[in-house]
Design an enzyme around this catalytic site. Structure first.
Site, PDB file in Angstrom:
ATOM      1  CB  CYS A  16      -0.904  -0.006   1.220  1.00 55.12           C
ATOM      2  SG  CYS A  16      -2.007   1.401   1.306  1.00 55.12           S
ATOM      3  N   PRO A  17       0.839   2.129  -0.940  1.00 53.62           N
ATOM      4  CG  PRO A  17       1.293   4.055  -2.194  1.00 53.62           C
ATOM      5  CD  PRO A  17       1.716   3.317  -0.959  1.00 53.62           C
TER       6      PRO A  17
END
Lengths: 78, 379
Positions: A16-17
């Protein structure tokens, strides 16, 4: 013509991201004509990144298989 | 005297300050080491609280504390605005013309919102990433009897990557409770080809959004807002009309970092394990301001501070880095107003989503208060 990469983003291990979001970040900060490289260890990138490049109409300059990761180079064409 | 300066009074700054006060307590008492924290804001704000503020479920007073109350008395807190870091002279220049020399510098100055980077967004959009904006959004939500709300991830990267999903789930239930859900359409846009960058989270979230009758637009990189027509336009050529646009604006690191030549493409280039700033000596960075491929979330700054403070303390004693950040991240995810879940992951282990429960929601609300123990370095 060998690509002149303006920025290389090491997104290996990025849950993430994630590599595609990192690529979009790099592309947004680039100028038209720049090439951005992103390193990804996520197998999903093999579909996600070409799909996005195709959708937005940029150029996928290369997709190199380095074993544990892929290196994608994308050029912002417009 | 070995001088350590921390710039930033957010979670990364205060937790690092408190860890350093612990690791270097004897050195500080002897006068061999001094730790200073410089921040232009006398209060720290618990930013996850803004999400609740937008729904009238939290008050501004409850989500902020004076920085001086959060930091060890071994740390000197200066309320000053940094204008530049002079890496050659190894000093921080602050407003008023004063300079603060350092042997080591920790950059924990977070991000700033830049809605003006997207044409039309500042005029026609709303967001919940600061107090004023969250309260304005709350007023608009209360007033909207019918129409269409678009939740759009515009800026990449942005703080709290799960917040766009959370606000959408909360909106659905909040409108339902007010008897307006059938009169207000909801739409959710995301830049890539699924509803979240974390594949397992997207697999869970997509049917949840569909079940709540939320229109999903993926491969949607918002480019501009037509203020007159109230239409959001994407790089990919899609248009979405709205009555309220809840946007995640573009983010950037602090302006003084760009002035100081400490950024690349807007962020501070940082070693993903030692957290040393690349190309610099004795300068470190953590939290939202780095260019690392990790979430811009308080938990990241929290876990990074554990490794970073050990490396700073080791250097103060003449040693190289002794600790590595492994990418650890934990994010709570509100799945509405009464259920929640969480994800935990690092560089080597991808996240898995647990089914939402009321217990996790209550744990999240409890942590919203317990957070101040984290800021003090105690939890």
């Amino acid at each position: 013509m060998a690509e002149a990469v303006k920025q290389e983003i090491d997104a290996r291990g990025s849950a993430c991201p994630g590599p595609l979001m990192e690529l979009i970040r790099g592309i947004k900060a680039s100028s038209v004509g720049d090439a951005v490289a992103v390193l990804s260890s996520d197998p999903g990138s093999n579909k996600d990144i070409p799909d996005w490049v195709d959708k937005i109409g940029y150029e996928l300059v290369s997709n190199e298989d380095h074993g544990e990761y892929h290196r994608f180079v994308v050029r912002k064409t417009k | 005297m070995h001088r350590i300066i921390i710039i930033g009074g957010g979670p990364g700054g205060t937790i690092t300050a408190n860890h350093l006060a612990e690791h270097l307590a004897d050195d500080i008492r002897r006068g061999d080491v001094a730790v200073e924290l410089i921040t232009d804001k006398p209060e720290q704000v618990y930013k996850p609280g803004f999400l609740y503020l937008a729904f009238g479920l939290e008050s501004p007073e409850r989500i902020r504390r004076p920085v001086r109350e959060l930091v060890s008395p071994y740390v000197d807190v200066r309320i000053e605005r940094v204008v530049k870091v002079d890496t050659d002279q190894r000093q921080v220049l602050v407003e008023g013309g004063k300079s603060r020399p350092f042997d080591q510098l920790v950059i924990a100055s977070g991000t700033r919102l830049e809605p003006s980077a997207t044409p039309g967004l500042a005029e026609a959009g709303d967001w919940f990433y600061d107090e004023k904006a969250a309260q304005k959004l709350h007023d608009k939500l209360e007033a909207l009897e019918q129409g269409r709300i678009v939740v759009s991830v515009v800026g990449v990267p942005h703080m709290c990557p799960v917040a766009p999903l959370e606000v959408t789930f909360m909106l659905d239930q909040w409108l339902e409770q007010r008897g307006r859900r059938d009169k207000v359409e909801l739409a959710y846009t995301y830049p890539i080809n699924r509803t979240h960058s974390i594949a397992s989270l997207a697999e869970w979230a997509t049917p949840e959004l569909q079940k709540r009758n939320v229109q999903i637009e993926t491969f949607f990189n918002a480019e501009s807002v037509d203020v007159e027509r109230k239409v959001l336009q994407s790089m990919e050529g899609t248009e979405l009309p709205f009555d309220i646009l809840i946007a995640i604006p573009e983010h950037r690191s602090a302006a003084f970092l760009e002035e100081s030549g400490l950024t690349e493409a807007g962020w501070v280039p940082t070693d993903r394990e030692t957290l040393a700033v690349k190309g610099q000596d004795g300068i470190w960075a953590l939290g939202d301001t780095t260019n690392l491929p990790v979430s811009k979330a308080g938990s990241v700054a929290h876990y990074q501070s554990a490794a970073l403070s050990k490396n700073v303390a080791a250097r103060a004693h003449g040693h190289g880095p002794v600790a590595r950040y492994d990418g650890k991240t934990i994010c709570f995810i509100e799945a509405g107003l009464d259920k929640g879940t969480f994800i935990e992951f690092n560089y080597a282990r991808p996240p898995q989503v647990q089914p939402p429960t009321k217990m996790i929601h209550w744990a999240k609300l409890a942590y919203n208060n317990a957070y101040w123990l984290t800021a003090k370095g105690a939890l």
